[in-house]
Design a protein around this motif. Sequence first.
Motif, short mmCIF file in Angstrom:
data_model
loop_
_atom_site.label_atom_id
_atom_site.label_comp_id
_atom_site.label_asym_id
_atom_site.label_seq_id
_atom_site.Cartn_x
_atom_site.Cartn_y
_atom_site.Cartn_z
N THR A 106 -23.76 42.77 -37.65
CA THR A 106 -25.16 43.22 -37.66
C THR A 106 -25.34 44.48 -38.41
OG1 THR A 106 -24.96 44.11 -35.50
CG2 THR A 106 -25.58 41.95 -35.47
N GLY A 107 -24.36 45.64 -38.39
CA GLY A 107 -24.27 46.68 -39.05
C GLY A 107 -24.44 46.41 -40.30
N LEU A 108 -23.61 45.48 -40.98
CA LEU A 108 -23.92 45.19 -42.38
C LEU A 108 -25.40 45.07 -42.72
CD1 LEU A 108 -20.72 43.00 -42.83
CD2 LEU A 108 -20.88 45.28 -43.24
N TYR A 109 -26.14 44.57 -42.09
CA TYR A 109 -27.33 44.29 -42.61
C TYR A 109 -28.53 45.13 -41.92
CZ TYR A 109 -25.42 39.59 -44.09
OH TYR A 109 -24.46 38.80 -44.54
N ARG A 110 -28.17 46.31 -41.31
CA ARG A 110 -28.94 47.21 -40.83
C ARG A 110 -29.65 47.92 -42.01
NH1 ARG A 110 -28.71 48.90 -35.82
NH2 ARG A 110 -28.07 46.72 -35.12
N GLU A 111 -30.86 48.17 -42.01
CA GLU A 111 -31.53 49.17 -42.90
C GLU A 111 -31.05 50.50 -43.02
OE1 GLU A 111 -35.95 48.59 -42.89
OE2 GLU A 111 -35.69 46.55 -43.10
N GLU A 112 -30.73 51.24 -44.30
CA GLU A 112 -30.04 52.47 -44.42
C GLU A 112 -31.08 53.39 -43.28
OE1 GLU A 112 -28.84 55.65 -47.29
OE2 GLU A 112 -29.62 53.81 -48.14
N GLY A 113 -30.74 54.26 -42.54
CA GLY A 113 -31.57 54.98 -41.64
C GLY A 113 -32.11 54.54 -40.43
N GLN A 114 -31.94 53.18 -40.27
CA GLN A 114 -32.58 52.51 -39.22
C GLN A 114 -32.05 52.81 -37.82
OE1 GLN A 114 -32.85 48.11 -39.51
NE2 GLN A 114 -33.36 47.90 -37.58
N GLU A 115 -32.48 53.32 -36.81
CA GLU A 115 -31.99 53.57 -35.50
C GLU A 115 -32.01 52.52 -34.49
OE1 GLU A 115 -33.20 57.59 -34.49
OE2 GLU A 115 -32.34 58.55 -36.36
N LYS A 116 -33.25 51.95 -34.47
CA LYS A 116 -33.58 50.94 -33.39
C LYS A 116 -33.67 49.54 -34.08
CE LYS A 116 -35.85 54.25 -30.38
NZ LYS A 116 -37.13 54.42 -29.74
N ARG A 117 -33.28 48.46 -33.21
CA ARG A 117 -33.34 47.38 -33.76
C ARG A 117 -34.90 46.69 -33.79
NH1 ARG A 117 -30.61 42.96 -30.58
NH2 ARG A 117 -30.82 44.39 -28.64
N LYS A 118 -35.32 45.99 -34.65
CA LYS A 118 -36.55 45.42 -34.78
C LYS A 118 -36.69 44.55 -33.47
CE LYS A 118 -36.58 45.72 -39.76
NZ LYS A 118 -36.81 45.23 -41.16
N SER A 119 -37.99 44.33 -33.37
CA SER A 119 -38.23 43.29 -32.01
C SER A 119 -37.58 41.90 -32.12
CB SER A 119 -39.69 43.13 -31.83
OG SER A 119 -40.20 42.52 -32.90
N ASP A 120 -37.36 41.53 -33.22
CA ASP A 120 -37.02 39.99 -33.47
C ASP A 120 -35.52 40.08 -34.11
OD1 ASP A 120 -37.60 40.80 -35.81
OD2 ASP A 120 -38.69 38.77 -36.36
N GLU A 121 -34.94 41.00 -34.17
CA GLU A 121 -33.62 41.53 -34.60
C GLU A 121 -32.36 40.96 -33.95
OE1 GLU A 121 -31.06 45.12 -36.63
OE2 GLU A 121 -33.08 45.33 -36.49
N TRP A 122 -31.37 40.26 -34.73
CA TRP A 122 -30.40 39.49 -33.96
C TRP A 122 -29.62 40.50 -33.05
CZ3 TRP A 122 -26.03 38.18 -37.69
CH2 TRP A 122 -25.59 39.18 -38.59
N GLY A 123 -29.13 39.97 -32.04
CA GLY A 123 -28.20 40.62 -31.03
C GLY A 123 -26.63 40.23 -31.32
N ALA A 124 -25.79 40.50 -30.37
CA ALA A 124 -24.46 40.24 -30.53
C ALA A 124 -24.09 38.64 -30.49
CB ALA A 124 -23.61 40.82 -29.37
N ILE A 125 -24.91 37.92 -29.39
CA ILE A 125 -24.73 36.54 -29.42
C ILE A 125 -25.11 35.85 -30.86
CG2 ILE A 125 -25.67 34.38 -28.31
CD1 ILE A 125 -25.40 35.90 -25.57
N SER A 126 -26.12 36.24 -31.42
CA SER A 126 -26.50 35.41 -32.68
C SER A 126 -25.26 36.01 -33.60
CB SER A 126 -27.79 36.07 -33.03
OG SER A 126 -28.65 34.89 -32.92
N ALA A 127 -24.71 37.17 -33.57
CA ALA A 127 -23.81 37.62 -34.40
C ALA A 127 -22.49 36.72 -34.45
CB ALA A 127 -23.37 39.13 -34.27
N TRP A 128 -22.07 36.67 -33.22
CA TRP A 128 -20.94 35.55 -32.93
C TRP A 128 -21.10 34.20 -33.30
CZ3 TRP A 128 -21.23 37.64 -27.09
CH2 TRP A 128 -20.96 38.81 -27.21
N ALA A 129 -22.32 33.90 -33.00
CA ALA A 129 -22.71 32.40 -33.69
C ALA A 129 -22.68 32.20 -35.08
CB ALA A 129 -24.12 31.95 -33.28
N TRP A 130 -23.20 33.45 -35.78
CA TRP A 130 -23.11 33.56 -37.36
C TRP A 130 -21.60 33.46 -37.78
CZ3 TRP A 130 -21.26 37.04 -41.05
CH2 TRP A 130 -21.70 36.92 -42.21
N GLY A 131 -20.71 34.13 -37.20
CA GLY A 131 -19.46 34.32 -37.47
C GLY A 131 -18.71 32.91 -37.30
N LEU A 132 -19.17 32.15 -36.33
CA LEU A 132 -18.68 30.94 -36.04
C LEU A 132 -19.06 29.85 -37.30
CD1 LEU A 132 -18.82 30.40 -32.35
CD2 LEU A 132 -16.77 31.00 -33.67
N SER A 133 -20.16 30.08 -37.73
CA SER A 133 -20.54 29.23 -39.08
C SER A 133 -20.05 29.82 -40.18
CB SER A 133 -22.22 29.43 -39.01
OG SER A 133 -22.88 28.75 -38.13
#
Length: 440
Positions: free
Chosen positions: A229-256
């Motif tokens: 998820t850090g690879l896709y974070r905008e430069e300087g972004q400190e907080k996640r957007k309201s619909d931004e993926w969390g760890a479960i979506s990250a793990w699912a993305w990795g399985l894909s």
Amino acid sequence: MNKSGIVSEICRKQCKCFYAPLTLLLVVLVSYPVKGQAPDTVAGIPVNYDEEKVGKYQLPDPLKLANGESVDNADTWFEKRRPEILELFKEFQYGHTPGPLDDLDYNLFDDGTPAYDGTAVRKQVTIYFSDDKEGPKMDLLIYLPADTMDPAPVLLMPGFFPNYSRVDDPGVKRGQIWNRENERAPAPGDSPFGKLDVPLLISNGVGVATVYYEDIEPDFDGGSKYGVTGLYREEGQEKRKSDEWGAISAWAWGLSRAMDYIEKDKNIDSDRVALMGISRLGKTVLWTAARDKRFAAVIASCSGEGGAAISRRDFGETVAHLTAPSRYPYQFAPNYHVFAKHVNQLPVDGNLLLSLIAPRPVLLQTGDEDLWSDPKGEFLAAVDAGRVYRLLGKQGLGTDQWPSPGEPVLGTISYYMHDGGHGTIPSDWDIFLNFLQKYL
């Protein structure tokens, strides 16, 4: 936190095993809530284990479009309703994820070595998530039956410990683990939960694949800067957007991404790849299969709240417990937190998650003493999702009567509750193998 409640925070920090997966041979003995031993609160939030206090609720209807029209045929389901539901989960629970990598970069550093007394062939591949070879990447370990030249079906099982710790094979790359100080350290020689019984699956004609889930995204608040998820974070972004993926979506993305490699391996039948995960990885494999239709089947063990269980039941763990600041808010989209005190307004629930997997086979396994994960809630979600399976010409559960422990209900949607607690026990594997043989 009450000692009779969930696994202690001490255990989580010392062995990284909170909600840990059980192996084929070992039952995890942890202090999950059991009958007669319900904690008063978790993370300062009351917990209900009384069916009489569940109250009335109305599930979101998988067969009704957002405009109120009914879904009565497969075309409408696949072209309209399924995309609607998928978007709701992305927006309000798991978060939106990026697409596949433009060009999968991997290193097959073990292209076929005899293992387990020659009964299996081992492969190991590192999959890179960016051009930076020192950045986030994962090691995929694969075992295939050695006695056939035909492409093999495979069970892909994300694990809570590195591959090296999970198998009895000295030829496996050691890798690293995220330790209790949230730092990288060499993988231990053993997982506290024993070893995967690779020969059991190989002898039944099923290959085994596994990845360490924290290779994809570390499982702690703040771990995103080390994960995908850090690879896709905008430069300087400190907080996640309201619909931004969390760890479960990250793990699912990795399985894909693991599936992306599997499709390149001529020794694996990519049309017969199933997923299996336990607890938070049970949630992960359900969401993976919901997002990625390439997976042929899924086994989810004790996925509970945030997975197959019905959130609206307010039984055991709740959205409020999951998203409490001291627990797992980083695993879900920030939008999910909004519904902690308004769960009846949540646009999605466990029945809709299961419906996204239709018409592919799914097995929900749980334990009658694992009240924290609400085994009855998982069953009721499967009952309702069965309507979608029947619409698509498949068998649902075939009953709306909650079965007793040890009584499997086996259809295209299957449900099995063992006599015991959270995770798997050895006898569950008779059910799993039956399911895999039938559908793979």
